[in-house]
Design a protein around this motif. Structure first.
Motif, PDB file in Angstrom:
ATOM      1  N   PHE A  45      21.083  51.053 -20.420  1.00 12.70           N
ATOM      2  CA  PHE A  45      21.847  50.419 -19.342  1.00 12.70           C
ATOM      3  C   PHE A  45      20.975  49.445 -18.547  1.00 12.70           C
ATOM      4  CE2 PHE A  45      24.502  54.571 -19.066  1.00 12.70           C
ATOM      5  CZ  PHE A  45      25.221  54.175 -20.186  1.00 12.70           C
ATOM      6  N   ALA A  46      19.720  49.859 -18.286  1.00 10.86           N
ATOM      7  CA  ALA A  46      18.835  49.044 -17.458  1.00 10.86           C
ATOM      8  C   ALA A  46      18.349  47.785 -18.171  1.00 10.86           C
ATOM      9  CB  ALA A  46      17.635  49.874 -17.009  1.00 10.86           C
ATOM     10  N   SER A  47      18.492  47.740 -19.489  1.00 15.26           N
ATOM     11  CA  SER A  47      17.976  46.598 -20.250  1.00 15.26           C
ATOM     12  C   SER A  47      18.945  45.430 -20.305  1.00 15.26           C
ATOM     13  CB  SER A  47      17.636  47.047 -21.680  1.00 15.26           C
ATOM     14  OG  SER A  47      18.806  47.458 -22.377  1.00 15.26           O
ATOM     15  N   VAL A  48      20.144  45.609 -19.746  1.00 18.11           N
ATOM     16  CA  VAL A  48      21.168  44.568 -19.790  1.00 18.11           C
ATOM     17  C   VAL A  48      21.510  44.149 -18.360  1.00 18.11           C
ATOM     18  CG1 VAL A  48      23.514  43.981 -20.507  1.00 18.11           C
ATOM     19  CG2 VAL A  48      22.105  45.476 -21.942  1.00 18.11           C
ATOM     20  N   ALA A  49      21.728  42.852 -18.167  1.00 17.88           N
ATOM     21  CA  ALA A  49      22.122  42.351 -16.845  1.00 17.88           C
ATOM     22  C   ALA A  49      23.639  42.461 -16.701  1.00 17.88           C
ATOM     23  CB  ALA A  49      21.671  40.903 -16.685  1.00 17.88           C
ATOM     24  N   TRP A  50      24.090  43.585 -16.164  1.00 15.41           N
ATOM     25  CA  TRP A  50      25.524  43.827 -16.027  1.00 15.41           C
ATOM     26  C   TRP A  50      26.069  43.169 -14.757  1.00 15.41           C
ATOM     27  CZ3 TRP A  50      27.041  45.869 -20.404  1.00 15.41           C
ATOM     28  CH2 TRP A  50      26.216  46.756 -21.085  1.00 15.41           C
ATOM     29  N   PRO A  51      27.340  42.852 -14.736  1.00 16.06           N
ATOM     30  CA  PRO A  51      27.962  42.411 -13.477  1.00 16.06           C
ATOM     31  C   PRO A  51      28.141  43.604 -12.543  1.00 16.06           C
ATOM     32  CG  PRO A  51      29.616  42.574 -15.204  1.00 16.06           C
ATOM     33  CD  PRO A  51      28.290  42.812 -15.874  1.00 16.06           C
ATOM     34  N   ASN A  57      35.317  44.382 -13.898  1.00 13.98           N
ATOM     35  CA  ASN A  57      35.769  45.592 -14.587  1.00 13.98           C
ATOM     36  C   ASN A  57      35.013  45.843 -15.889  1.00 13.98           C
ATOM     37  OD1 ASN A  57      37.812  46.458 -12.772  1.00 13.98           O
ATOM     38  ND2 ASN A  57      39.175  44.855 -13.540  1.00 13.98           N
ATOM     39  N   VAL A  58      33.945  45.079 -16.140  1.00 12.72           N
ATOM     40  CA  VAL A  58      33.210  45.221 -17.394  1.00 12.72           C
ATOM     41  C   VAL A  58      32.585  46.608 -17.511  1.00 12.72           C
ATOM     42  CG1 VAL A  58      31.203  44.417 -18.690  1.00 12.72           C
ATOM     43  CG2 VAL A  58      32.799  42.768 -17.708  1.00 12.72           C
ATOM     44  N   THR A  59      31.839  47.013 -16.476  1.00 15.90           N
ATOM     45  CA  THR A  59      31.187  48.329 -16.556  1.00 15.90           C
ATOM     46  C   THR A  59      32.212  49.457 -16.552  1.00 15.90           C
ATOM     47  OG1 THR A  59      30.871  48.251 -14.154  1.00 15.90           O
ATOM     48  CG2 THR A  59      29.026  47.561 -15.533  1.00 15.90           C
ATOM     49  N   ARG A  60      33.339  49.251 -15.915  1.00 16.53           N
ATOM     50  CA  ARG A  60      34.399  50.265 -15.941  1.00 16.53           C
ATOM     51  C   ARG A  60      34.924  50.439 -17.373  1.00 16.53           C
ATOM     52  NH1 ARG A  60      37.839  51.752 -11.581  1.00 16.53           N
ATOM     53  NH2 ARG A  60      37.081  49.924 -10.451  1.00 16.53           N
ATOM     54  N   ALA A  61      35.133  49.323 -18.060  1.00 19.50           N
ATOM     55  CA  ALA A  61      35.622  49.386 -19.434  1.00 19.50           C
ATOM     56  C   ALA A  61      34.614  50.066 -20.354  1.00 19.50           C
ATOM     57  CB  ALA A  61      35.931  47.982 -19.946  1.00 19.50           C
ATOM     58  N   LEU A  62      33.348  49.714 -20.212  1.00 23.72           N
ATOM     59  CA  LEU A  62      32.319  50.315 -21.058  1.00 23.72           C
ATOM     60  C   LEU A  62      32.124  51.791 -20.738  1.00 23.72           C
ATOM     61  CD1 LEU A  62      29.752  47.385 -21.088  1.00 23.72           C
ATOM     62  CD2 LEU A  62      31.273  48.105 -22.933  1.00 23.72           C
ATOM     63  N   THR A  63      32.366  52.160 -19.489  1.00 26.89           N
ATOM     64  CA  THR A  63      32.306  53.586 -19.138  1.00 26.89           C
ATOM     65  C   THR A  63      33.356  54.369 -19.913  1.00 26.89           C
ATOM     66  OG1 THR A  63      31.499  53.103 -16.913  1.00 26.89           O
ATOM     67  CG2 THR A  63      32.509  55.252 -17.252  1.00 26.89           C
ATOM     68  N   THR A  64      34.563  53.836 -19.999  1.00 26.65           N
ATOM     69  CA  THR A  64      35.629  54.507 -20.753  1.00 26.65           C
ATOM     70  C   THR A  64      35.253  54.644 -22.217  1.00 26.65           C
ATOM     71  OG1 THR A  64      37.311  53.670 -19.232  1.00 26.65           O
ATOM     72  CG2 THR A  64      38.056  54.409 -21.403  1.00 26.65           C
TER      73      THR A  64
END
Length: 837
Positions: A45-51, A57-64
């Motif tokens: 998770f820490a290796s990517v620059a997430w919004p 809603n990107v991290t929300r989608a990937l959480t699912t």
């Protein structure tokens, strides 16, 4: 037939050592797997620059997506267990699945920030300060006050400090990965413990349900969440330690007593069932018997939780994990039946044999030798595997997965006492409940080192269990006295019944107390020398949630429905299931604590009952998982076992798990958002908005170290910006509020002294006041600028008002520091004043 009586080498002590060693070894492996899985995910998770979570809603989608992967791993593990394939692969897969769920559910939404839930705000501010303090050094020191032992338990924070040191992180930066990793490990340990108490496939499902609820409602308070997820199986363990009806008075009862005496909670007298009937609570319908399943067959290789030797003793039952109400052998025939050489161990007969019937060499319906504890055993006319009624014996028999020789299945027996001579020839000895005593004591000790409130609640629940076990024993003795008039048999005295319960309770307390001293000893020694202060206000908080009883079972939600199923299951099964009995005591303890807390408001304090809502939710979720499984099994049998019914139940369970899982980020949305809007120790705000004044902390730290010439942990700073102390390990002169202050620090008196200093008229007076202060005076002041003055925003307790804290401002005239003995430096909105020593 020949006497095959054996005693394990080393007796009970040796057996206890082997049981504890095996369980500990599996727990270590599970913890290691969970830690590795959490670490891999967090690094990814820490290796990517997430919004930012609050703007995309990107991290929300990937959480699912991650949650679906985790659920798939758990489903695969359950399938392997039931298919009797690759048992160790199933275990590792289940550990990896449950730790993946925790890590993805918390780590992915927080992937773009270095802060944990709630960031550096409110309560998380002083928690981060504590972790920063113990990252700076391993010595037990108060989070804020110099030269004081800690009052708040240091266990979780001390371990977190070693975690931070291992990976070279600052305390504030280690908080998020440590909190997530610790909870992932705790979830895996809870799964291991469940698997020692119940059948393995059910253990995975129940552990998954309780873990999901813990993450949703307890995760913000990370150090308490690890206790919440472990509490339900520990209560089952504790009940097994304290309530052992098969050991109540092993003397002086004849078979007539069991047939004529009153029924136990849910238990029937042996021989009372009609031929062809299904045993109430037996493997065919609603049994906890190790190895039972909806089809009536045991999933071989399931390593049923509680199976001998590791778990049966923990549960305190003879048929490990068995709650068969009155049944003699899981799924076995009616009393008096004989199946010479039959394979009934671990089986779950769909229908019982007719009383007295026997089929030489026959198998119990649905039985399977695989995974059975007594395959090929000789029942020799006995209806109870491993027990005798009125002198009859099961020569060489071995109760399926049993751990306590000679007793009936957990919860069985007319009034819970053994029949005279009921010790089966060749039965396996157990550690007599001492494994469960040790496990319960270790958990309570761990709770004492992590979180005082949950320790107190857990102790309260265990004491309630002891009272309940004593009450059941006395009630059974009362029933026995009525039979005594006819049978002329000896009835054990009151002390003989209560002594084992009291001894085990004391032993639990000794183990817990010794472990608690690891963190509490310095504080207790200080109190013994100086007396306990009366300035503590830690219990002065009464939000709306603390003024009402939590009733989650009436909420229109997935969790509300699960809790309602749990309540129904507890009421239906409390008479016949040890699991239901243990969880019921836990639920009752929570509600009694809430009522007592509300009652104490009249005395000017509380017991912080609002913090028990996550505990209640997890207990009811565990009960709901059992209720769902047993209810589905009952419907399955009522509908004459339709072919696709299992698939329907599995689909509903999986979809429900995914549905609740993807709601968790919504439940935690305020906490996640704060982690993005707070400025971290690097001076960065993760949502890319301009940072707050926290961005100046780095310059302030550099100025303090240069001007004082002291290390941070030897410098006392008076400031109202406590987040500065959360990032850098300086000591504070005053805590954020009295509720989080060490009672030994005398918070009110310090507040009065600070206010007095602000009213002085000259630098000389201030220097003298600092020199004669009753505590170590500040080496530096960190003020906010306000025109020509410097201000501090302090707090006082105003309970019973809500909010319970009143903020007020103290203003220091700038001329108080117009002296060579003070070095004044303006940095952004702050003014740093260093006192010359």
């Amino acid at each position: 037939m020949h006497d095959t009586t054996t005693e394990p080498t080393g007796g009970r002590g040796g057996l206890l050592a082997r049981q504890a060693g095996g369980a500990l070894g599996e727990a270590v492996l599970a913890g290691a797997v969970a830690a590795v899985v959490a670490g891999v995910w967090l690094v990814a998770f820490a290796s990517v620059a997430w919004p930012a979570f609050n703007s995309s809603n990107v991290t929300r989608a990937l959480t699912t997506v991650g949650q679906v992967v985790a659920v798939a791993m758990l489903v695969a593990a359950i399938w392997l267990v039931r298919a009797r394939k690759w048992p160790w692969v199933a275990k590792v897969l289940s550990w990896g699945g449950i730790s993946t769920f925790v890590t993805v559910t918390l780590g992915m939404p927080l992937g773009a920030t270095k802060l944990y839930l709630f960031g550096l705000s409110v309560d998380q501010e002083f928690r981060t300060q504590y972790l920063t303090r113990l990252t700076d050094g391993a010595a037990l020191r108060d989070m804020n006050y110099v030269d004081l032992p800690p009052f708040y338990p240091a266990g979780w924070f001390w371990a977190g400090g070693r975690f931070a040191n291992l990976f070279g992180l600052d305390g504030w930066e280690a908080f998020k990965p440590w909190a997530i990793t610790a909870l992932a490990v705790a979830a895996a340990l809870a799964l291991v413990l469940w698997s020692k108490l119940i059948r393995a496939d059910w253990a995975i499902a129940v552990a998954a349900a309780t873990t999901a609820v813990t993450v949703a409602y307890a995760a913000p308070e990370a150090y308490s969440a690890v206790l919440v997820v472990l509490l339900p199986p520990v209560l089952v363990l504790a009940w097994g330690a304290l309530h052992r009806p098969a050991e109540y008075g092993a003397v002086g009862y004849r078979a007539e007593f069991q047939t004529e005496g009153a029924r136990t909670a849910g238990g029937e007298a042996a021989g009372s069932r009609a031929a062809g009937s299904k045993a109430a609570g037996s493997g065919a319908a609603g049994s906890d018997a190790a190895g039972s399943d909806p089809a009536g067959s045991d999933p071989a290789g399931s390593d049923p939780a509680g199976s001998d030797p590791a778990g049966s003793d923990a549960a305190g039952s003879d048929a490990a994990g068995s709650d068969a109400a009155g049944s003699d052998a899981a799924g076995s025939g009616a009393a008096g039946s004989s199946a010479a050489g039959s394979k009934a161990a671990g089986s779950s007969a769909t229908t019982s044999e007719a009383a007295g019937s026997g089929a030489a060499g026959s198998d119990a319906a649905g039985s399977d030798p695989a995974g059975s504890g007594a395959a090929g055993s000789d029942a020799a006319g006995s209806g109870a595997a491993g027990s005798d009624a009125a002198g009859s014996g099961a020569a060489g028999s071995k109760a399926a997965g049993s751990g306590a020789a000679g007793s009936d299945a957990a919860g069985s027996g007319a009034v819970g006492f053994e029949a005279a001579g009921s010790r089966a020839v060749g039965s396996v000895s157990t550690a007599g409940g001492w494994g469960a005593v040790l496990g319960t004591g270790l958990f309570l000790g761990l709770a004492a080192t992590f979180y005082t409130l949950y320790f107190a609640v857990a102790v309260f629940a265990v004491c309630l269990m002891a009272v309940a076990a004593a009450g059941i024993a006395l009630w059974q003795r009362h029933a026995a006295l009525r039979v005594h008039r006819r049978t002329k048999q000896e009835v054990p005295g009151v002390w003989r019944l209560l002594r084992p319960i009291l001894v085990r309770l004391i032993a639990i307390g000794v183990v817990a107390g010794l472990l608690a001293l690891v963190v509490w000893l310095p504080f207790l020694l200080r109190v013994l020398r100086e007396g306990f202060p009366s300035s503590g206000t830690a219990f002065h908080y009464l939000p709306e949630g603390g003024a009402r009883l939590p009733l989650p079972m009436f909420e229109l939600s997935l969790l509300g429905g699960l809790c309602l199923i749990g309540v129904i299951w507890l009421v239906l099964r409390v008479g016949s299931s040890r699991r239901a009995q243990a969880l019921t005591v836990g639920v009752v303890a929570v509600y009694l604590w809430c009522l007592l807390s509300m009652l104490l408001t009249a005395a000017g304090t509380t017991l912080l009952s609002f913090r028990l809502e996550p505990v209640l939710l997890v207990l009811l979720a565990a009960a709901g998982a059992f209720g769902f499984a047993e209810g589905a099994r009952a419907i399955y049998q009522v509908l004459n076992e339709p072919e696709r019914f299992r698939a329907v139940v599995a689909a509903v369970a999986v979809l429900g798990a995914i549905g609740f899982g993807q709601q968790i980020p919504e439940i935690l949305e305020p906490e996640i958002t704060t982690a993005y809007t707070d400025t971290d120790g690097d001076g960065v705000r993760a949502d890319k908005f301009p940072p707050s004044a926290v961005s100046y902390y780095h310059e302030i730290d550099a100025a303090l170290r240069e001007q004082t010439g002291r290390p941070r942990d030897e410098t006392v700073v008076l400031t109202a910006d406590l987040s500065f102390l959360s990032i850098y390990p300086y000591f504070g002169f005053q805590a954020l509020t009295s509720h989080y202050a060490n009672p030994l620090a005398d918070f009110p008196a310090r507040a009065d002294e600070i206010e007095r200093w602000s009213t002085l008229e000259s630098p000389e007076e201030l220097v003298e006041a600092l020199r004669t202060a009753p505590w170590r005076a500040p080496d530096a002041f960190l003020f906010r600028q306000s025109g020509d003055n410097y201000t501090l925003r302090l707090a006082e307790d105003v309970y019973p008002n809500q909010p319970n804290v009143k903020r007020y401002q103290v203003t220091f005239p700038a001329q108080l520091f117009d002296d060579p003995r003070f070095t004044v430096t303006d940095i952004g909105p702050f003014t740093v004043v260093v006192v010359e020593r």
